[in-house]
Design a protein around this motif. Structure first.
Motif, PDB file in Angstrom:
ATOM      1  N   VAL A  24     -17.163  14.252  48.816  1.00  0.00           N
ATOM      2  CA  VAL A  24     -16.673  12.913  49.124  1.00  0.00           C
ATOM      3  C   VAL A  24     -15.877  11.922  48.077  1.00  0.00           C
ATOM      4  O   VAL A  24     -16.544  11.780  47.200  1.00  0.00           O
ATOM      5  CB  VAL A  24     -17.605  12.102  50.042  1.00  0.00           C
ATOM      6  CG1 VAL A  24     -17.144  10.834  50.587  1.00  0.00           C
ATOM      7  CG2 VAL A  24     -18.272  12.812  50.916  1.00  0.00           C
ATOM      8  N   GLN A  25     -14.733  11.618  48.443  1.00  0.00           N
ATOM      9  CA  GLN A  25     -13.791  10.993  47.292  1.00  0.00           C
ATOM     10  C   GLN A  25     -13.293   9.626  48.032  1.00  0.00           C
ATOM     11  O   GLN A  25     -12.314   9.934  48.866  1.00  0.00           O
ATOM     12  CB  GLN A  25     -13.309  11.709  46.619  1.00  0.00           C
ATOM     13  CG  GLN A  25     -12.453  10.836  45.289  1.00  0.00           C
ATOM     14  CD  GLN A  25     -11.661  11.740  44.500  1.00  0.00           C
ATOM     15  OE1 GLN A  25     -10.840  13.002  45.246  1.00  0.00           O
ATOM     16  NE2 GLN A  25     -11.424  11.645  43.279  1.00  0.00           N
ATOM     17  N   GLY A  26     -13.609   8.435  47.946  1.00  0.00           N
ATOM     18  CA  GLY A  26     -12.870   7.431  48.345  1.00  0.00           C
ATOM     19  C   GLY A  26     -13.268   7.426  49.914  1.00  0.00           C
ATOM     20  O   GLY A  26     -12.246   6.889  50.808  1.00  0.00           O
ATOM     21  N   GLY A  27     -14.456   7.904  50.182  1.00  0.00           N
ATOM     22  CA  GLY A  27     -14.779   7.923  51.641  1.00  0.00           C
ATOM     23  C   GLY A  27     -14.102   9.159  52.474  1.00  0.00           C
ATOM     24  O   GLY A  27     -14.247   9.222  53.756  1.00  0.00           O
ATOM     25  N   ALA A  28     -13.197   9.785  51.932  1.00  0.00           N
ATOM     26  CA  ALA A  28     -12.707  11.063  52.693  1.00  0.00           C
ATOM     27  C   ALA A  28     -13.289  12.314  52.045  1.00  0.00           C
ATOM     28  O   ALA A  28     -13.836  12.480  50.966  1.00  0.00           O
ATOM     29  CB  ALA A  28     -11.370  10.947  52.356  1.00  0.00           C
TER      30      ALA A  28
END
Length: 106
Positions: A24-28
């Motif tokens: 998960v990166q930046g909520g994605a």
């Protein structure tokens, strides 16, 4: 590249660096490679343990080399002219050198 699950790998499985892992990166939801995870871990170690110095070994070598200037005896040794090859007698002791290295004392 195939998706991988850590639980599906054996205990001694070597990773090639191209395996894809869910993240998960930046909520994605994203896919990251094991090489990226390794790079992040290395960067975290350098930042926390070595004070962010990527060239820690070179930094330490330079710092240690600078210490010599604080000793007049070491300066004198560093500036000394190498002894010529051959036998050198001092006070009844003969020291033989080859290539600036003592090879015999008699």
């Amino acid at each position: 590249m195939a998706d991988s699950k850590a639980s599906a790998l054996g205990m001694a499985t070597a990773l090639s660096g191209s395996e894809l892992w869910a993240g998960v990166q930046g909520g994605a939801d994203v896919k990251i490679t094991s090489a990226l995870v390794e790079a992040y871990i290395r960067a975290a170690i350098v930042a926390s343990v070595l004070g962010g110095d990527d060239e820690f070994a070179s930094t330490m070598e330079a710092a240690l080399a600078a210490k010599q200037a604080h000793s007049s005896k070491l300066d004198a040794i560093a500036a000394a002219t190498p002894i010529a090859d051959g036998a050198h007698t001092v006070g009844g002791i003969t020291i033989t050198t080859v290539g600036g290295i003592i090879v015999a004392i008699s």
